[in-house]
Design an enzyme around this catalytic site. Structure first.
Site, short mmCIF file in Angstrom:
data_model
loop_
_atom_site.label_atom_id
_atom_site.label_comp_id
_atom_site.label_asym_id
_atom_site.label_seq_id
_atom_site.Cartn_x
_atom_site.Cartn_y
_atom_site.Cartn_z
CE LYS A 80 -5.98 -10.19 22.67
NZ LYS A 80 -4.94 -9.88 23.72
CB VAL A 184 4.12 -3.05 28.29
CG1 VAL A 184 5.10 -3.95 28.19
CG2 VAL A 184 2.49 -3.63 28.80
CE1 TYR A 186 8.60 6.89 28.91
CE2 TYR A 186 9.23 6.35 31.43
CZ TYR A 186 9.33 7.27 30.19
OH TYR A 186 10.33 8.51 29.75
#
Length: 365
Positions: A80, A184, A186
């Site tokens: 990440k 994501v 919505y």
């Protein structure tokens, strides 16, 4: 706990600080484990309160990506990156080009994608300086916005949980409380609405809540209170660590299943959920759709192949639930076992195409 203690806690392979004076770039890349392949994970841009907060976040997220890739059956490791800054005011093309140049120095050991606070446009700028990115826009030959596939995977996981708890996977007539209405969240609301679910929604962005109420008939809730809403499914789709000592007694749901990463503040909170009879769909299992989508770019993108694999998250969650019941352990423990067994198998048989990058050894614990 100092930084080296944090690295030792779960034996991370690398933590690289990145900086570029002219553009103001300040950030870091964490690589947790590359047993199964190069580390892949999104680049998050967020106004962290300080460097230590950013370090803790990037390390937690990188380790989560190791487990997510392993459990999803991908030949990828976990990593990440984070950039310190406000994505609304501090972005520039030059900043992401500088980020791309720093990625290039890692030699492909880490592959970046979009994440919270970044977009396909930002990735396109980074790609001008490095080939070690995925999640590019369709116009640039990539897979585009991964949010619809993340939401699809979460929906499939919710269906698996509904089947376990209520005997049918249908969301029709079920009440789902969604915390966070970003890309994501919505998309997930839309999928649930089509299936006839009753929606209760909360977000710090009032306009997003108003939109969901107008378009989907959702009931607005206060962001501080949504976790205590009476519902069948609580779907955290914002930042993580929402399940902790203070929030667990407030829960009034039967299922927790959402797209947020690191939903549990600590592993023991997963045990507390199980004791309360709340079924938790482990975050890195249920939200793997976005990773599956961007990883599809590495072998020549085929949208239908990606869709089929994302739909398989339903079966993955069912397997985790079955393993949890068989071994009498919480679902998050069962999921960890599944991921760790796959990595251990790769170490023991030395399959071609898997294994650590040159000069590295897996230290997954």
């Amino acid at each position: 706990m100092d930084i080296f203690d944090l690295l030792a806690e779960h034996d991370y392979e690398d933590l690289v600080f990145i900086h570029d004076g002219p553009t103001g770039l300040k950030g870091m890349v964490a690589i947790h484990d590359t047993t199964l392949g190069p580390a892949l994970g999104g680049c998050r841009m967020y106004p962290y309160a300080g460097e230590h907060e950013a370090v803790v976040d990037v390390l937690r997220l990188a380790r989560g990506m190791t487990y997510k890739a392993a459990a999803a059956g991908l030949d990828l490791g976990g990593g990440k990156s984070v950039i310190l800054g406000d994505p609304r005011t501090d972005k520039s093309g030059a900043l992401f080009r500088a980020f791309g140049r720093r990625l290039e120095t890692l030699g492909g050991n880490y592959i970046a994608a979009e994440d919270v606070g970044t977009s396909t446009d930002d990735i396109a700028y980074a790609e001008l300086e490095t080939g070690h990115v995925v999640g590019r826009s369709r116009e640039h030959g990539g897979s585009g916005d991964p949010a619809p596939f993340t939401a699809l995977g979460v929906m499939q996981g919710i269906r698996a949980c509904l089947g376990e708890v209520y005997g049918t996977p249908s969301a029709e007539g079920r009440t789902v409380a969604i915390q966070g209405l970003g890309h994501v969240g919505y998309h997930l609301c839309n999928l649930l609405h089509r299936e006839g679910a009753r929606l209760i929604v909360a977000d710090v962005d009032g306009a997003a809540v108003a939109r969901a109420a107008h378009e989907l008939g959702a009931t607005p809730a206060d962001p501080d209170d949504i976790i205590a809403t009476e519902c069948d499914v609580f779907a955290p789709c914002a930042l993580g660590a929402v399940v902790h000592d203070d929030s667990i007694p407030r829960l009034r749901c039967s299922i927790i299943a959402g797209s947020a990463n690191n939903v549990l503040l600590e592993d023991r909170h997963g045990e507390a959920l199980a004791e309360r009879g709340i079924l938790y769909a482990p975050d890195y299992i249920i939200n793997a759709g976005g990773l599956i989508n961007v990883a599809g770019e590495l072998g020549g993108y085929d949208e239908e192949r990606v869709r089929i694999r994302v739909m398989g998250i339903h079966d993955s969650v069912q397997r985790i639930i079955a393993l949890s019941k068989r071994d009498s352990v919480p679902p998050h423990t069962a999921a960890d076992t599944l991921a760790e067994e796959r990595i251990s198998a790769a170490l023991s048989d030395g399959r071609p195409g898997t294994g650590p990058a040159p000069g590295r050894a897996s230290r997954l614990h």
